[in-house]
Design an enzyme around this catalytic site. Structure first.
Site, PDB file in Angstrom:
ATOM      1  N   THR A  46       0.843  -1.206   0.000  1.00  0.00           N
ATOM      2  CA  THR A  46       0.000   0.000   0.000  1.00  0.00           C
ATOM      3  C   THR A  46       0.873   1.249   0.000  1.00  0.00           C
ATOM      4  O   THR A  46       0.638   2.188  -0.769  1.00  0.00           O
ATOM      5  CB  THR A  46      -0.913  -0.005   1.260  1.00  0.00           C
ATOM      6  N   ASN A  58      -5.369  -9.175  -7.909  1.00  0.00           N
ATOM      7  CA  ASN A  58      -5.426  -9.928  -6.657  1.00  0.00           C
ATOM      8  C   ASN A  58      -6.738 -10.674  -6.459  1.00  0.00           C
ATOM      9  O   ASN A  58      -6.829 -11.542  -5.605  1.00  0.00           O
ATOM     10  CB  ASN A  58      -5.193  -8.983  -5.467  1.00  0.00           C
ATOM     11  N   GLN A  86       1.059  -8.980  -6.303  1.00  0.00           N
ATOM     12  CA  GLN A  86       0.657 -10.384  -6.440  1.00  0.00           C
ATOM     13  C   GLN A  86       1.496 -11.123  -7.479  1.00  0.00           C
ATOM     14  O   GLN A  86       1.541 -12.348  -7.485  1.00  0.00           O
ATOM     15  CB  GLN A  86      -0.831 -10.490  -6.831  1.00  0.00           C
ATOM     16  N   SER A 130       5.508  -6.336  -2.109  1.00  0.00           N
ATOM     17  CA  SER A 130       5.213  -6.511  -0.686  1.00  0.00           C
ATOM     18  C   SER A 130       5.736  -7.870  -0.238  1.00  0.00           C
ATOM     19  O   SER A 130       5.585  -8.865  -0.955  1.00  0.00           O
ATOM     20  CB  SER A 130       3.693  -6.432  -0.486  1.00  0.00           C
ATOM     21  N   HIS A 176       4.849  -9.843   2.427  1.00  0.00           N
ATOM     22  CA  HIS A 176       4.014 -10.873   3.069  1.00  0.00           C
ATOM     23  C   HIS A 176       3.201 -11.718   2.088  1.00  0.00           C
ATOM     24  O   HIS A 176       2.504 -12.644   2.501  1.00  0.00           O
ATOM     25  CB  HIS A 176       3.120 -10.266   4.157  1.00  0.00           C
ATOM     26  N   THR A 197      13.576   5.209  10.457  1.00  0.00           N
ATOM     27  CA  THR A 197      14.518   4.114  10.682  1.00  0.00           C
ATOM     28  C   THR A 197      14.046   2.867   9.949  1.00  0.00           C
ATOM     29  O   THR A 197      12.865   2.511  10.012  1.00  0.00           O
ATOM     30  CB  THR A 197      14.634   3.822  12.194  1.00  0.00           C
ATOM     31  N   CYS A 229     -15.611  -6.400   3.458  1.00  0.00           N
ATOM     32  CA  CYS A 229     -16.720  -6.656   4.366  1.00  0.00           C
ATOM     33  C   CYS A 229     -16.999  -5.382   5.157  1.00  0.00           C
ATOM     34  O   CYS A 229     -16.216  -4.984   6.002  1.00  0.00           O
ATOM     35  CB  CYS A 229     -16.351  -7.792   5.312  1.00  0.00           C
TER      36      CYS A 229
END
Ligand code: PLP
Length: 376
Positions: free
Chosen positions: A67, A146, A174, A194, A196, A232, A322
């Site tokens: 993001t 995604n 993705q 990204s 994760h 940092t 949601c």
């Protein structure tokens, strides 16, 4: 089966991060030995990552995730060029990190064109070319979607942008680990990544900024990341990100083959259990990310299916946000102009390293049981 949302941290990534967290406590900006050691870790990770991504180390800016990378790319470029009176082209099926950033640009006086997609979720090159204006400053179109996994013609869009002298950003969050990413070999100016989504830690990512592209910072403070992202550095996260990309790069085609096997096993299982006519694949049948498979079961609804799957211990997703307990129809499926029953029953399955073909067969069986139960 919801790896597009997030993936488990790979044990070797966790080990690397643990080692950094327990042995290093310097700040990479400090001049003493502890600081120099921290800097060695951050820049060593940068060197590794840039060699796998195919960019120069100074082109890679560490961020707090996909993001932030998207926002830094879009506002960073547009603030340099001037938001008011400029024009940006994007697609109707971008992640909200891009779409909502574009809405904010509009609020600030920028004109934005949202390119529609076809029924399989692909933009047309011609539509982008037709949308080009004298004042077009930036095109931002994602590499792989995604929700439905459709892969966009990134190379061709990049060449089009080059020929018009327009900057091109792609959200490759993705795509990384699923399709080829080589920043140097593709006509793309900015890439968002990204950690994760590829078995790395949450809260760390990168923006690759091609040399020569000026970027205004979004955060003001220290001079980290060559003044492009103050603060940092997330040293353990960055080291974990580098390890995750190293593992994904080492697995290479094996990883992709594994996803393809899982995809085939799930589809074959569904054909056997519920029959070809009881489900619809949403997305592109040729240009797709192998780890994402979006399927509608028009005899039921997304909510009912997700709840029943959850009760069977299967975690899947809707592409929808949601809000206040009710599922909103996904903007991606809406843009693909799918029929109402298909729109209202879409489920996103997304695969990862831990999944097995047995799990796919189990899922297909359970979907058969659920649909039978609902029919009764
Ligand atoms: C295509 C795409 N872009 C951006 C993001 C946001 O990434 P992050 O969760 O690292 O902020 C995601 C996450 O779902 C994504 O799938």
């Amino acid at each position: 089966m919801d790896h597009a949302a997030s993936t488990p941290v790979h044990p070797e990534v966790a080990e690397r991060m643990m080692s950094v967290m327990t042995h290093q406590f310097g700040n990479a900006s400090s001049v003493h030995g502890f600081g120099r050691e921290a800097k060695r870790i951050v820049n060593g990770s940068r060197d590794q990552l840039s060699s796998w991504l195919g960019c120069e180390p100074d082109e890679l800016v560490f961020t707090g995730g996909g993001t932030e990378s998207d926002n830094l790319a879009i506002f960073g470029v547009m603030e340099q060029i001037g938001v008011q009176g400029s024009h940006v082209i994007t697609s109707a099926i971008e992640h909200h990190a891009v779409l909502h950033a574009c809405h904010e640009l509009e609020r600030q006086g920028c004109e934005v064109t949202y390119i529609p997609v076809d029924a399989m979720g692909r933009v047309s090159l011609k539509a982008i070319e037709d949308a080009m204006q004298e004042n077009t400053a930036l095109v931002t179109v994602m590499y792989g979607n995604n929700e439905v996994g459709t892969v966009q013609p990134i190379f061709e869009i990049g060449e089009l942008c080059r020929s018009h002298g327009v900057i091109f950003h792609t959200d490759a969050v993705q795509a990384l680990g699923s399709v080829s990413v080589s920043c140097r070999d593709m006509p793309v100016d900015l890439w968002s990544f990204s950690a994760h989504k590829i078995n790395g830690p949450q809260g760390v990512g990168a923006l690759v900024v091609r040399r020569g592209i000026s970027l205004s910072p979004r955060l003001f403070g220290g001079v980290q990341e060559k003044k492009r992202r103050a603060g940092t550095e997330n040293m353990a996260g960055i080291a974990g990100f580098a390890k995750a990309v190293e593992l994904a790069a080492a697995a290479g085609q094996v990883r992709v083959q594994h996803y393809d096997e899982l995809r085939t096993a799930l589809l074959n299982g569904l054909r056997r259990e519920i029959g070809e006519n009881s489900f619809v694949i949403n997305g592109h049948l040729e240009h797709y990310l192998p780890h994402i498979l979006n399927i509608s079961f028009p005899d039921t609804t997304t909510e009912t299916m997700l709840m029943n799957l959850d009760m069977e211990g299967i975690a899947a997703a809707s592409g929808s946000a949601c809000t206040s307990g009710s599922l909103e129809i996904s903007h991606v499926l809406l843009a693909m102009k799918l029929s109402d029953p298909v729109l209202r029953s879409a489920i996103r399955f997304s695969f990862g390293l831990g999944n097995t073909t047995q799990e796919m067969e189990y899922t297909a069986q359970k979907i058969g049981t659920i649909l039978n139960r609902l029919r009764k």
